[in-house]
Design an enzyme around this catalytic site. Structure first.
Site, PDB file in Angstrom:
ATOM      1  N   VAL A  14     108.517 131.425 -77.435  1.00 30.09           N
ATOM      2  CA  VAL A  14     107.891 130.109 -77.239  1.00 30.09           C
ATOM      3  C   VAL A  14     107.818 129.347 -78.566  1.00 30.09           C
ATOM      4  O   VAL A  14     108.122 128.148 -78.622  1.00 30.09           O
ATOM      5  CB  VAL A  14     106.489 130.264 -76.597  1.00 30.09           C
ATOM      6  CG1 VAL A  14     105.805 128.905 -76.465  1.00 30.09           C
ATOM      7  CG2 VAL A  14     106.612 130.915 -75.225  1.00 30.09           C
ATOM      8  N   LYS A  98      97.228 132.625 -72.650  1.00 32.87           N
ATOM      9  CA  LYS A  98      96.398 132.692 -71.437  1.00 32.87           C
ATOM     10  C   LYS A  98      95.455 133.886 -71.402  1.00 32.87           C
ATOM     11  O   LYS A  98      94.310 133.756 -70.978  1.00 32.87           O
ATOM     12  CB  LYS A  98      97.275 132.660 -70.194  1.00 32.87           C
ATOM     13  CG  LYS A  98      98.304 133.773 -70.145  1.00 32.87           C
ATOM     14  CD  LYS A  98      99.697 133.240 -70.082  1.00 32.87           C
ATOM     15  CE  LYS A  98     100.653 134.287 -70.612  1.00 32.87           C
ATOM     16  NZ  LYS A  98     102.024 134.057 -70.246  1.00 32.87           N
ATOM     17  N   GLY A 127     103.598 127.215 -67.225  1.00 32.89           N
ATOM     18  CA  GLY A 127     104.648 126.674 -68.085  1.00 32.89           C
ATOM     19  C   GLY A 127     104.694 125.164 -68.098  1.00 32.89           C
ATOM     20  O   GLY A 127     103.758 124.505 -68.561  1.00 32.89           O
ATOM     21  N   ILE A 129     104.526 122.967 -65.749  1.00 36.12           N
ATOM     22  CA  ILE A 129     103.827 122.167 -64.714  1.00 36.12           C
ATOM     23  C   ILE A 129     102.465 121.713 -65.254  1.00 36.12           C
ATOM     24  O   ILE A 129     101.681 122.541 -65.720  1.00 36.12           O
ATOM     25  CB  ILE A 129     103.599 122.982 -63.420  1.00 36.12           C
ATOM     26  CG1 ILE A 129     104.899 123.654 -62.971  1.00 36.12           C
ATOM     27  CG2 ILE A 129     103.064 122.086 -62.325  1.00 36.12           C
ATOM     28  CD1 ILE A 129     104.736 124.493 -61.702  1.00 36.12           C
ATOM     29  N   GLY A 180     113.609 136.207 -71.386  1.00 34.21           N
ATOM     30  CA  GLY A 180     112.441 135.710 -72.128  1.00 34.21           C
ATOM     31  C   GLY A 180     111.329 135.204 -71.238  1.00 34.21           C
ATOM     32  O   GLY A 180     110.449 134.481 -71.676  1.00 34.21           O
ATOM     33  N   GLU A 183     106.288 139.082 -70.183  1.00 33.42           N
ATOM     34  CA  GLU A 183     105.416 139.394 -71.316  1.00 33.42           C
ATOM     35  C   GLU A 183     105.993 140.599 -72.057  1.00 33.42           C
ATOM     36  O   GLU A 183     106.788 141.362 -71.491  1.00 33.42           O
ATOM     37  CB  GLU A 183     104.016 139.748 -70.814  1.00 33.42           C
ATOM     38  CG  GLU A 183     103.338 138.643 -70.027  1.00 33.42           C
ATOM     39  CD  GLU A 183     103.163 137.387 -70.856  1.00 33.42           C
ATOM     40  OE1 GLU A 183     102.485 137.431 -71.876  1.00 33.42           O
ATOM     41  OE2 GLU A 183     103.721 136.337 -70.472  1.00 33.42           O
ATOM     42  N   ASP A 194      98.817 138.533 -65.418  1.00 25.98           N
ATOM     43  CA  ASP A 194      99.193 137.225 -65.961  1.00 25.98           C
ATOM     44  C   ASP A 194      98.776 136.114 -64.980  1.00 25.98           C
ATOM     45  O   ASP A 194      98.199 135.104 -65.383  1.00 25.98           O
ATOM     46  CB  ASP A 194     100.711 137.214 -66.216  1.00 25.98           C
ATOM     47  CG  ASP A 194     101.174 135.920 -66.836  1.00 25.98           C
ATOM     48  OD1 ASP A 194     101.002 135.752 -68.056  1.00 25.98           O
ATOM     49  OD2 ASP A 194     101.689 135.055 -66.090  1.00 25.98           O
ATOM     50  N   LYS A 198      95.791 133.059 -65.543  1.00 25.01           N
ATOM     51  CA  LYS A 198      96.039 131.642 -65.263  1.00 25.01           C
ATOM     52  C   LYS A 198      95.069 131.131 -64.193  1.00 25.01           C
ATOM     53  O   LYS A 198      94.557 130.011 -64.282  1.00 25.01           O
ATOM     54  CB  LYS A 198      97.490 131.455 -64.821  1.00 25.01           C
ATOM     55  CG  LYS A 198      98.479 131.747 -65.950  1.00 25.01           C
ATOM     56  CD  LYS A 198      99.894 131.912 -65.454  1.00 25.01           C
ATOM     57  CE  LYS A 198     100.860 132.207 -66.609  1.00 25.01           C
ATOM     58  NZ  LYS A 198     102.192 132.611 -66.173  1.00 25.01           N
ATOM     59  N   GLY A 296     109.598 130.707 -69.843  1.00 33.70           N
ATOM     60  CA  GLY A 296     110.792 130.437 -70.651  1.00 33.70           C
ATOM     61  C   GLY A 296     110.455 129.574 -71.856  1.00 33.70           C
ATOM     62  O   GLY A 296     109.429 128.879 -71.890  1.00 33.70           O
TER      63      GLY A 296
HETATM   64  N1  HSE Z   1     105.310 136.026 -68.489  1.00 32.82           N
HETATM   65  C1  HSE Z   1     104.921 134.737 -68.019  1.00 32.82           C
HETATM   66  C2  HSE Z   1     105.576 134.483 -66.672  1.00 32.82           C
HETATM   67  C3  HSE Z   1     105.321 133.685 -69.017  1.00 32.82           C
HETATM   68  O1  HSE Z   1     106.491 135.217 -66.330  1.00 32.82           O
HETATM   69  O2  HSE Z   1     105.159 133.570 -65.959  1.00 32.82           O
HETATM   70  C4  HSE Z   1     104.754 132.334 -68.744  1.00 32.82           C
HETATM   71  O3  HSE Z   1     103.375 132.331 -68.790  1.00 32.82           O
END
Ligand code: HSE
Length: 403
Positions: A14, A98, A127, A129, A180, A183, A194, A198, A296
């Protein structure tokens, strides 16, 4: 703020995306003055003037010329230190971390107030959005009933490859890592954490309520099997990893992360690969749908740029909803209808279903469909982490206030 002079913490997937995007964005009047990394010698895909790199955080935090910290460090503890220290010094921060934000949000809100500065983090959730700022500003009223969707790109990428392309699960996971999206510890993606982080952040901006991670039922896709996939396919459904915060009555809401059966009539049915999709439901307007790349390098960097631009205009989250008198209460006293693949009858007997509506057994595959309160799932969550168990939710309307 005339010129934005950025101190960047983190130069991984990132961070390098941010470097490229900021250089392209001439209207931002922003430049990256220094980049703090853990390992100066590490080879990087983006060519960067070596004099910008440092491994000393203070050379950013002590620099009076730096007027914005951008933090995208892949280590929640380090990220917490850098972000809180910057805020204490009155330096505004844009962050994408996050896990750190979801764990420390009440304290981070307090710190921002105390030191009269801002922490923006739209990049932390979905990401590219623009979920957070929209929830904070546009949906600042009583009509919002539900925010639900696919918040994790990697698990969605894996499920898409498995469902639509018949790829083996492990191969799809490796590819998500190479691209990419995943995590550094991909179990955060596939075990649902994850998405959970969020969802916690989204809930603060949707309903003005913070619920800590351990209070929320979270179940991922790591134990999904060919049998589960075949079951869904035979019924023309897909399985998606869905996170939701939803009002279940006028004054109560629930939230959880779980695989869910998705029929072709749902918006999220066609959200594939690393894309995320967020459905917002409310009184008067029924449903709205936001769709975009959720993981990404460049998609996430685009969201960071948006927050950098927002700082040009002095934007900060006001967390107005947290001061509203009628905030809903969190409940897990909610009946769910779930599918459960289980290993044997002893296991099934230990599961406190309130009603079983369908039951299938065979030599190599058993499942039930039944009703169970979310609170009971939380009580037995350790038992559900068995490789021979997989659960998925059947979506339902908890509350319809449209009449
Ligand atoms: N590892 C996270 C995903 C990256 O796949 O959504 C973006 O937050």
């Amino acid at each position: 703020m005339n010129e934005i002079r950025i101190g960047l913490f983190g130069f991984g997937v990132v961070g390098q995306g941010i470097y490229r995007v900021i250089r392209r964005a001439t209207n931002a009047h922003a430049s990256i003055e220094r980049i703090c990394v853990r390992n100066l010698a590490k080879p990087r895909a983006v060519e960067v003037d070596p004099s910008l790199l440092t491994d000393n955080p203070d050379s950013i935090l002590d620099d009076p010329d730096i007027n914005l910290v951008v933090e995208v460090v892949d280590d929640p503890e380090a990220s917490y230190r850098f972000v809180t220290e910057a805020i204490r010094r009155g330096i505004p921060v844009v962050s994408g971390s996050k896990a750190m934000i979801a764990r420390h949000l009440p304290e981070l809100i307090e710190l921002q107030r105390k030191h009269s500065t801002a922490l923006l983090y739209d990049a932390s959730s979905c990401g590219s959005i623009p979920v957070i700022r929209n929830l904070e500003e546009y949906y600042d009223n009583d009509l919002l009933l539900e925010v639900k969707g696919i918040l994790n790109g990697s698990s969605n990428y894996i499920l898409s490859r498995v469902f639509d392309h018949g790829e083996p699960y492990d191969q799809a996971l490796t590819r998500a890592q190479q691209l990419g999206f995943a995590e550094s510890d991909p179990s955060f993606d596939i075990e649902g954490f994850d998405s959970l982080f969020k969802l916690i952040i989204i809930t603060v901006h949707a309903l003005g309520v913070y619920i800590s991670p351990e209070r929320i039922f979270t179940y991922g896709i790591s134990s999904i099997s060919d049998s589960d996939i075949r079951y869904a396919r035979e019924k023309s459904m897909k399985i998606k990893l869905v996170a939701q915060v939803v009002k279940v009555s006028a004054d109560r809401f629930t939230m959880f992360v779980m695989p869910e059966f998705v029929t072709p009539s749902r918006y999220i049915y066609s959200v594939d690969d690393e894309y995320n999709g967020v459905v917002i439901r409310g009184e008067c307007y029924d449903r709205q749908f936001m769709f975009g790349k959720g993981a990404g390098s460049l998609p996430t960097a685009s969201s960071i740029l948006s927050d950098v631009m927002a700082r040009r205009h002095g934007y900060r989250y006001e967390y107005k909803k947290m001061d509203y008198v009628d905030r809903p209460d969190y409940t897990t006293d909610v009946p769910l209808k779930i599918y459960m693949r289980y290993p044997d009858s002893d296991f099934l007997q230990s599961i406190p279903f309130t009603r079983i509506t369908e039951h299938y057994t065979s030599a190599d595959y058993n499942y039930v469909i039944g009703e169970i309160p979310l609170s009971r799932l939380i009580e037995i969550r350790d038992r559900l982490s068995d490789k021979n168990v997989f659960i998925a939710n059947f979506p339902q309307f908890f509350l319809d206030l449209d009449d």
